[in-house]
Each structure stands twice: as C-alpha cells, then as structure tokens.
Design an enzyme around this catalytic site. Structure first.
Site, PDB file in Angstrom:
ATOM      1  N   ASN A   1      10.497  -8.580   3.494  1.00 49.70           N
ATOM      2  CA  ASN A   1      11.127  -8.301   2.205  1.00 49.70           C
ATOM      3  C   ASN A   1      11.031  -6.799   1.976  1.00 49.70           C
ATOM      4  O   ASN A   1       9.980  -6.287   1.623  1.00 49.70           O
ATOM      5  CB  ASN A   1      10.391  -9.077   1.104  1.00 49.70           C
ATOM      6  CG  ASN A   1      10.877  -8.705  -0.291  1.00 49.70           C
ATOM      7  OD1 ASN A   1      11.921  -8.065  -0.445  1.00 49.70           O
ATOM      8  ND2 ASN A   1      10.121  -9.105  -1.309  1.00 49.70           N
ATOM      9  N   TRP A   2      12.150  -6.119   2.193  1.00 46.33           N
ATOM     10  CA  TRP A   2      12.126  -4.650   2.092  1.00 46.33           C
ATOM     11  C   TRP A   2      12.119  -4.170   0.640  1.00 46.33           C
ATOM     12  O   TRP A   2      11.954  -2.980   0.387  1.00 46.33           O
ATOM     13  CB  TRP A   2      13.339  -4.056   2.803  1.00 46.33           C
ATOM     14  CG  TRP A   2      13.250  -4.101   4.301  1.00 46.33           C
ATOM     15  CD1 TRP A   2      12.205  -4.603   5.050  1.00 46.33           C
ATOM     16  CD2 TRP A   2      14.219  -3.610   5.233  1.00 46.33           C
ATOM     17  NE1 TRP A   2      12.485  -4.456   6.380  1.00 46.33           N
ATOM     18  CE2 TRP A   2      13.714  -3.855   6.529  1.00 46.33           C
ATOM     19  CE3 TRP A   2      15.471  -3.004   5.097  1.00 46.33           C
ATOM     20  CZ2 TRP A   2      14.414  -3.503   7.683  1.00 46.33           C
ATOM     21  CZ3 TRP A   2      16.174  -2.656   6.247  1.00 46.33           C
ATOM     22  CH2 TRP A   2      15.645  -2.902   7.528  1.00 46.33           C
ATOM     23  N   LYS A   3      12.394  -5.042  -0.301  1.00 47.61           N
ATOM     24  CA  LYS A   3      12.480  -4.659  -1.716  1.00 47.61           C
ATOM     25  C   LYS A   3      13.510  -3.518  -1.872  1.00 47.61           C
ATOM     26  O   LYS A   3      14.485  -3.490  -1.125  1.00 47.61           O
ATOM     27  CB  LYS A   3      11.103  -4.294  -2.249  1.00 47.61           C
ATOM     28  CG  LYS A   3      10.072  -5.397  -1.909  1.00 47.61           C
ATOM     29  CD  LYS A   3       8.780  -5.265  -2.627  1.00 47.61           C
ATOM     30  CE  LYS A   3       7.845  -6.405  -2.184  1.00 47.61           C
ATOM     31  NZ  LYS A   3       6.605  -6.454  -2.922  1.00 47.61           N
TER      32      LYS A   3
ATOM     33  N   HIS B   1      11.120 -14.251  -6.789  1.00 46.18           N
ATOM     34  CA  HIS B   1      10.020 -13.352  -6.410  1.00 46.18           C
ATOM     35  C   HIS B   1       9.282 -12.898  -7.671  1.00 46.18           C
ATOM     36  O   HIS B   1       9.902 -12.733  -8.732  1.00 46.18           O
ATOM     37  CB  HIS B   1      10.587 -12.142  -5.657  1.00 46.18           C
ATOM     38  CG  HIS B   1       9.502 -11.283  -5.077  1.00 46.18           C
ATOM     39  ND1 HIS B   1       8.847 -10.330  -5.813  1.00 46.18           N
ATOM     40  CD2 HIS B   1       8.937 -11.270  -3.844  1.00 46.18           C
ATOM     41  CE1 HIS B   1       7.922  -9.757  -5.050  1.00 46.18           C
ATOM     42  NE2 HIS B   1       7.966 -10.304  -3.849  1.00 46.18           N
TER      43      HIS B   1
ATOM     44  N   GLU C   1       8.295 -10.133  -8.643  1.00 44.96           N
ATOM     45  CA  GLU C   1       8.846  -8.934  -9.290  1.00 44.96           C
ATOM     46  C   GLU C   1      10.091  -9.283 -10.121  1.00 44.96           C
ATOM     47  O   GLU C   1      10.332  -8.680 -11.170  1.00 44.96           O
ATOM     48  CB  GLU C   1       9.150  -7.862  -8.224  1.00 44.96           C
ATOM     49  CG  GLU C   1       7.860  -7.198  -7.749  1.00 44.96           C
ATOM     50  CD  GLU C   1       7.851  -6.765  -6.291  1.00 44.96           C
ATOM     51  OE1 GLU C   1       8.930  -6.602  -5.696  1.00 44.96           O
ATOM     52  OE2 GLU C   1       6.740  -6.597  -5.733  1.00 44.96           O
TER      53      GLU C   1
ATOM     54  N   GLU D   1       2.741 -16.570  -3.073  1.00 50.25           N
ATOM     55  CA  GLU D   1       2.414 -15.153  -3.183  1.00 50.25           C
ATOM     56  C   GLU D   1       1.612 -14.907  -4.458  1.00 50.25           C
ATOM     57  O   GLU D   1       2.204 -14.738  -5.540  1.00 50.25           O
ATOM     58  CB  GLU D   1       3.688 -14.320  -3.231  1.00 50.25           C
ATOM     59  CG  GLU D   1       4.577 -14.457  -2.016  1.00 50.25           C
ATOM     60  CD  GLU D   1       5.478 -13.246  -1.835  1.00 50.25           C
ATOM     61  OE1 GLU D   1       5.338 -12.569  -0.820  1.00 50.25           O
ATOM     62  OE2 GLU D   1       6.288 -12.962  -2.727  1.00 50.25           O
TER      63      GLU D   1
ATOM     64  N   GLY E   1       1.405  -6.038  -2.930  1.00 55.23           N
ATOM     65  CA  GLY E   1       1.452  -4.577  -2.968  1.00 55.23           C
ATOM     66  C   GLY E   1       0.147  -3.914  -3.370  1.00 55.23           C
ATOM     67  O   GLY E   1       0.123  -2.729  -3.686  1.00 55.23           O
TER      68      GLY E   1
ATOM     69  N   SER F   1       0.155  -8.467   0.630  1.00 57.28           N
ATOM     70  CA  SER F   1      -0.664  -7.531   1.407  1.00 57.28           C
ATOM     71  C   SER F   1      -0.950  -7.982   2.835  1.00 57.28           C
ATOM     72  O   SER F   1      -2.031  -7.737   3.370  1.00 57.28           O
ATOM     73  CB  SER F   1      -1.967  -7.212   0.656  1.00 57.28           C
ATOM     74  OG  SER F   1      -1.691  -6.544  -0.555  1.00 57.28           O
TER      75      SER F   1
HETATM   76  P1  PGA Z   1       3.451  -6.882   0.044  1.00 57.13           P
HETATM   77  O1  PGA Z   1       4.640  -7.666  -0.672  1.00 57.13           O
HETATM   78  O2  PGA Z   1       3.394  -7.373   1.472  1.00 57.13           O
HETATM   79  O3  PGA Z   1       3.832  -5.424  -0.047  1.00 57.13           O
HETATM   80  O4  PGA Z   1       2.200  -7.206  -0.688  1.00 57.13           O
HETATM   81  C1  PGA Z   1       4.876  -9.029  -0.398  1.00 57.13           C
HETATM   82  C2  PGA Z   1       6.017  -9.528  -1.229  1.00 57.13           C
HETATM   83  O5  PGA Z   1       6.175  -9.075  -2.373  1.00 57.13           O
HETATM   84  O6  PGA Z   1       6.800 -10.383  -0.776  1.00 57.13           O
END
Ligand code: PGA
Length: 246
Positions: free
Chosen positions: A7-9, A93, A95, A164, A170, A209
C-alpha cells in the site's frame, strides 16, 4: 495462495512508479507460489497496469467510490479502476476511517459495489490504542466486520480482510506476532460463523509496521495468510525481501 500486498498510500509519481517497478521486476523474478499485489496512487495505476500486464504481479486501488459514475467531484469509480487493470481494492483503511471520516455504512456500500462489479476488496479493520487498553479489541474488530459485511454475508469468500491495529500503522511498533495471531484466529472464526464458505477462501492479512526483519515472524504462523505493507513497500528491495520472507 498467500497474499503480500503493498500500500503505497500518497507516494510516488508516474516516473517514480516506472523506476520502482522496473527494479522490482528484476529483483523479484516471477513468484508462482504466492500472490503479489501493488496498490499505487490512482494517478500511477495506468502506467503500473501497463508495466505489469504480462507478469503475475497484480495491481489494486487504495480506495473507490460505490457509485458507477456521476456528480461526485474528486471520486474514482470501480469501472475506472478495473479499466486500468485493478483486480483488487483496499476498502476501509484506517486512514480513510480516521482522517477522512469514512463510516462503517460507507465501507459497507463500497464492499457491496466491489462484489457486484467484480473487483476483490481487502477490508481493513483494527482497533485504536484506547480500544486495546480498554480491552475492546475483539469487540471493535467484530463490530467493524459485521457492519462492513451487512447484507453480503453470503459473498464473504469473495473478499480478504486485513487486520491492521491503528497504533501499529506507520509507527515502527508492530503488534507482537502472537497477539496478532490471536486476533487473526478470532476473525477467522467470526468469518466462518458468518459464512462457512469463507473458510480457506477469505485470507486474513496482517498490517502495521511490517518490515523485512519482522515479516518472517508473522509469516511463520499459519493464521497469517499474508501481509499489507505500507512504508517498507516503498523500497523495491525491501518489498521484494518481504515477499520472499517465507
Ligand atoms: P505501515 O502501513 O506498514 O507503514 O505501518 C501499513 C498500512 O497502513 O497498510
């Protein structure tokens, strides 16, 4: 097959995507015993789709709208992402839930639309730190899953779930693999209760993470059907290591 997803966001331009994928294909080769998925931002999907066309690597979107078309400024529909080659889409997600206020109802509508239009959703669920500290992890995850799947209980074998924990995303602080496994087991039991057909078909990924060092610690557990990787997937070498971590 287990699924390792990137997931590159909101990262990487078209040029950076081309550069990454050229390197990634060279390092990775063509894995046949695991599924590899990359979810770039919308603007890079078209070029990613072209580069990966004749490879086993799949592409997915990070979000979608539930309507097919119309007056929804700034939104992207499922036919649009399918046209550029997406077979997956990340839905709900944390976010999206916490920064953009996406509700369980909207997430449910997106899942319904994905299943109707033939793209495989990855439903993200997970508790916040205050939920975990209050002993509410299972309750929160169960509520998110039941609301997300409302009305589509019979179709749950057509989607995957990513567990998650919000506090692990993150932050550089992943869940302890044994704690994640407990939640994975809970999710699998719940999915089986909702729809027995989902057993062995609905994968439960871990995200939060993940990096090349800790990926094997998650993947050694049979309850972990794959990984959803954010930060560490931005580097082709690190992501290839994660793909090859089991
Ligand atoms: P992260 O993000 O690996 O940077 O913790 C995972 C995600 O949000 O899918």
């Amino acid at each position: 097959m287990r699924l390792i997803a990137a997931n590159w966001k909101m990262n990487k331009t078209v040029a950076e995507t081309e550069d990454y994928l050229t390197k990634f294909l060279k390092i990775l080769g063509t894995p046949e015993d695991r599924e590899v998925l990359i979810c770039p931002p919308f603007t890079a999907l078209y070029v990613a789709g072209r580069i990966l066309k004749d490879t086993p690597i799949k592409i997915g979107a990070q979000n979608c709208h539930y309507e097919e078309k119309g007056a929804f400024t700034g939104e992207i529909s499922i036919p649009m992402i399918k046209e550029v080659g997406c077979s997956y889409v990340i839905v709900g997600h944390s976010e999206r839930r916490h920064i953009f206020g996406e509700s369980d109802e909207v997430i449910n509508r997106k899942l319904v639309a994905c299943l109707e239009r033939g793209v495989r959703p990855i439903l993200c669920v997970g508790e916040r730190i205050e939920d975990r500290e209050a002993g509410m992890t299972f309750k929160v995850v169960e509520t998110q899953i039941r609301l997300a799947l409302s009305g589509i209980e019979g179709l749950t074998d057509l989607l995957d779930v990513a567990y998650e924990p919000v506090w692990a995303i993150g932050t550089g602080v992943p869940a302890k693999p044994e704690d994640a496994v407990t939640v994975h087991r809970f999710i699998k039991d719940l999915l089986k209760e909702i729809n027995p057909k989902s057993e062995g078909r609905t994968r439960v990924l871990y995200g939060g993470s993940v990096n090349p060092e800790n990926a094997p610690e998650f993947m050694k557990h049979k309850e972990v059907d794959g990984l959803l990787v954010g930060g560490a997937s931005l580097d082709p070498e690190a992501f290839a290591k994660i793909v090859n971590s089991f």
